[in-house]
Enzyme design. Structure first.
Site, PDB file in Angstrom:
ATOM      1  N   ARG A 134      12.500  34.604   3.329  1.00  0.00           N
ATOM      2  CA  ARG A 134      13.645  33.706   3.174  1.00  0.00           C
ATOM      3  C   ARG A 134      13.985  33.587   1.693  1.00  0.00           C
ATOM      4  NH1 ARG A 134      12.571  28.230   5.352  1.00  0.00           N
ATOM      5  NH2 ARG A 134      14.804  27.919   5.441  1.00  0.00           N
ATOM      6  N   LYS A 187       0.394  29.354   3.147  1.00  0.00           N
ATOM      7  CA  LYS A 187       1.362  29.906   4.095  1.00  0.00           C
ATOM      8  C   LYS A 187       0.764  31.114   4.822  1.00  0.00           C
ATOM      9  CE  LYS A 187       6.073  31.573   4.335  1.00  0.00           C
ATOM     10  NZ  LYS A 187       7.442  31.209   4.064  1.00  0.00           N
ATOM     11  N   ARG A 224       8.969  19.023   1.135  1.00  0.00           N
ATOM     12  CA  ARG A 224       7.584  19.097   0.640  1.00  0.00           C
ATOM     13  C   ARG A 224       6.824  17.888   1.144  1.00  0.00           C
ATOM     14  NH1 ARG A 224       9.300  22.992  -0.943  1.00  0.00           N
ATOM     15  NH2 ARG A 224       9.831  23.867  -2.949  1.00  0.00           N
TER      16      ARG A 224
HETATM   17  C1  BTN Z   1       9.686  33.647   5.116  1.00  0.00           C
HETATM   18  O1  BTN Z   1      10.002  33.881   3.944  1.00  0.00           O
HETATM   19  O2  BTN Z   1       9.011  32.659   5.403  1.00  0.00           O
HETATM   20  C2  BTN Z   1      10.124  34.561   6.210  1.00  0.00           C
HETATM   21  C3  BTN Z   1       9.288  35.813   6.275  1.00  0.00           C
HETATM   22  C4  BTN Z   1       9.713  36.755   7.389  1.00  0.00           C
HETATM   23  C5  BTN Z   1       8.972  38.069   7.328  1.00  0.00           C
HETATM   24  C6  BTN Z   1       9.230  38.914   8.531  1.00  0.00           C
HETATM   25  S1  BTN Z   1       8.138  40.294   8.638  1.00  0.00           S
HETATM   26  C7  BTN Z   1       9.091  40.964   9.944  1.00  0.00           C
HETATM   27  C8  BTN Z   1      10.547  40.712   9.614  1.00  0.00           C
HETATM   28  N1  BTN Z   1      11.087  41.781   8.803  1.00  0.00           N
HETATM   29  C9  BTN Z   1      11.396  41.390   7.578  1.00  0.00           C
HETATM   30  O3  BTN Z   1      11.869  42.123   6.683  1.00  0.00           O
HETATM   31  N2  BTN Z   1      11.139  40.067   7.446  1.00  0.00           N
HETATM   32  C10 BTN Z   1      10.625  39.498   8.679  1.00  0.00           C
END
Ligand code: BTN
Length: 311
Positions: free
Chosen positions: A110, A175, A308
């Protein structure tokens, strides 16, 4: 269907050794896997359990009917499963697919972050389909996906995992995973949704040095990724189907069972502004409900603010 692989690489993944060739060495090095060589053989330093379509379908089938399951594609390596899913939604077809990868070379998090995605240890999946709900409802999807992921991890023995609104999977203060929902604008088939989920099951020291936020993983527990993904697929298919037919309200009360800051003091940040209050869960569409000091209840949208815990 398995993509971006080579027959010798498949033998190596499943058996731990295979006949050496220049192409095989190239693939193993690109995957960042440790190996040794003896006469005409190449041996992996560590035994891997690769993802297989058959096992994932068999597990998912224990929970839901075959016809509710999407077509499954496993990439041994891909830029981003979310990008593959978005591309697939642009093609004619059902749009109901699950894209999985053993590694991602350009995994997306994100807020434009990179998602560190080493080979064969974690979960990188994108579930996509067309929905008939209005765009204003779609925010609830990422919360549903987070709840499903936590539910499955708890079933597999990671009981301490929970969610930080809207959709961070937290474990031991760091996380463990995250959700990235992306959309394809509405067309005749509906709104195309891609629910991307990343879960860190095991990270090495070198992988971790590339992560720029508090992270965690469940490294000392053995988790069968095929089992986890099969159960998650069944949960996602059933819950997103329910969401498409009936909306988000059924998921509103369940949220507090997964919410790690339920009833606790939190800080909401909107640009330069910060609001302090008590986390009172979510509303009918997944917005966070913040109880201010004077008792008023404010609703905050995940697209506009971050949250937070205060303790
Ligand atoms: C976040 O930042 O919390 C979201 C992370 C999401 C990662 C997943 S891995 C599978 C899918 N493909 C990606 O490129 N991103 C999501």
């Amino acid at each position: 269907m398995i993509k971006n692989t080579h027959p010798d690489f498949e033998v190596l993944l499943h058996h731990g050794n295979a006949t050496k060739s220049g192409e095989l060495v190239r693939l193993v090095e690109a995957a960042g896997l440790g190996f040794s060589e003896s006469s005409d053989q190449l041996h992996l330093d560590e035994k891997l359990v690769p993802l297989t379509v058959e096992q994932i379908r068999a597990v998912a089938n224990r929970y839901i009917d075959e016809e509710l399951l999407p077509e499954i594609t496993i990439y041994r390596s891909v830029d981003s499963t979310n990008d593959e899913a978005l591309a697939a939604l642009r093609q004619p077809g059902t749009g109901h697919y699950l894209m999985l990868a053993e590694m991602q070379t350009a995994g997306k998090g994100r807020r434009g972050r990179h998602w560190v995605s080493p080979f064969g240890r974690n979960v990188y999946l994108s579930y996509c389909r067309f929905l008939q709900r209005p765009l204003s409802d779609i925010g609830g999807l990422s919360l549903i996906a987070g709840m499903q992921a936590v539910e499955v991890l708890r079933q597999l023995g990671v009981e301490e995992v929970g969610l930080k609104w809207p959709n961070d999977l937290l474990f031991e203060g760091g996380k463990l995973g995250g959700i990235l929902v992306e959309l394809k604008p509405a067309e005749a088939r509906g709104i195309g949704i891609v629910v991307g989920i990343g879960i860190n099951l095991s990270m090495s020291g070198a992988d971790v040095s590339a992560i720029d936020q508090a992270w965690s993983h469940v490294g000392n527990r053995v988790i069968d990724r095929n089992e986890l993904i099969g159960r998650l697929l069944a949960g996602l298919s059933a819950s997103i189907d329910h969401f498409d037919r009936h909306g988000f309200s059924a998921f509103k009360t369940a949220w507090q069972e997964y919410n790690l800051t339920a009833g606790q003091p939190i800080r909401i940040i909107r640009g330069e502004e910060a609001f302090i209050g008590i986390d009172r869960g979510i509303d009918e569409i997944g917005n966070l409900l913040l109880e201010r000091e004077d008792g008023t209840l404010e609703s905050h949208n995940s697209g506009e603010v971050s949250m937070r815990p205060l303790t």
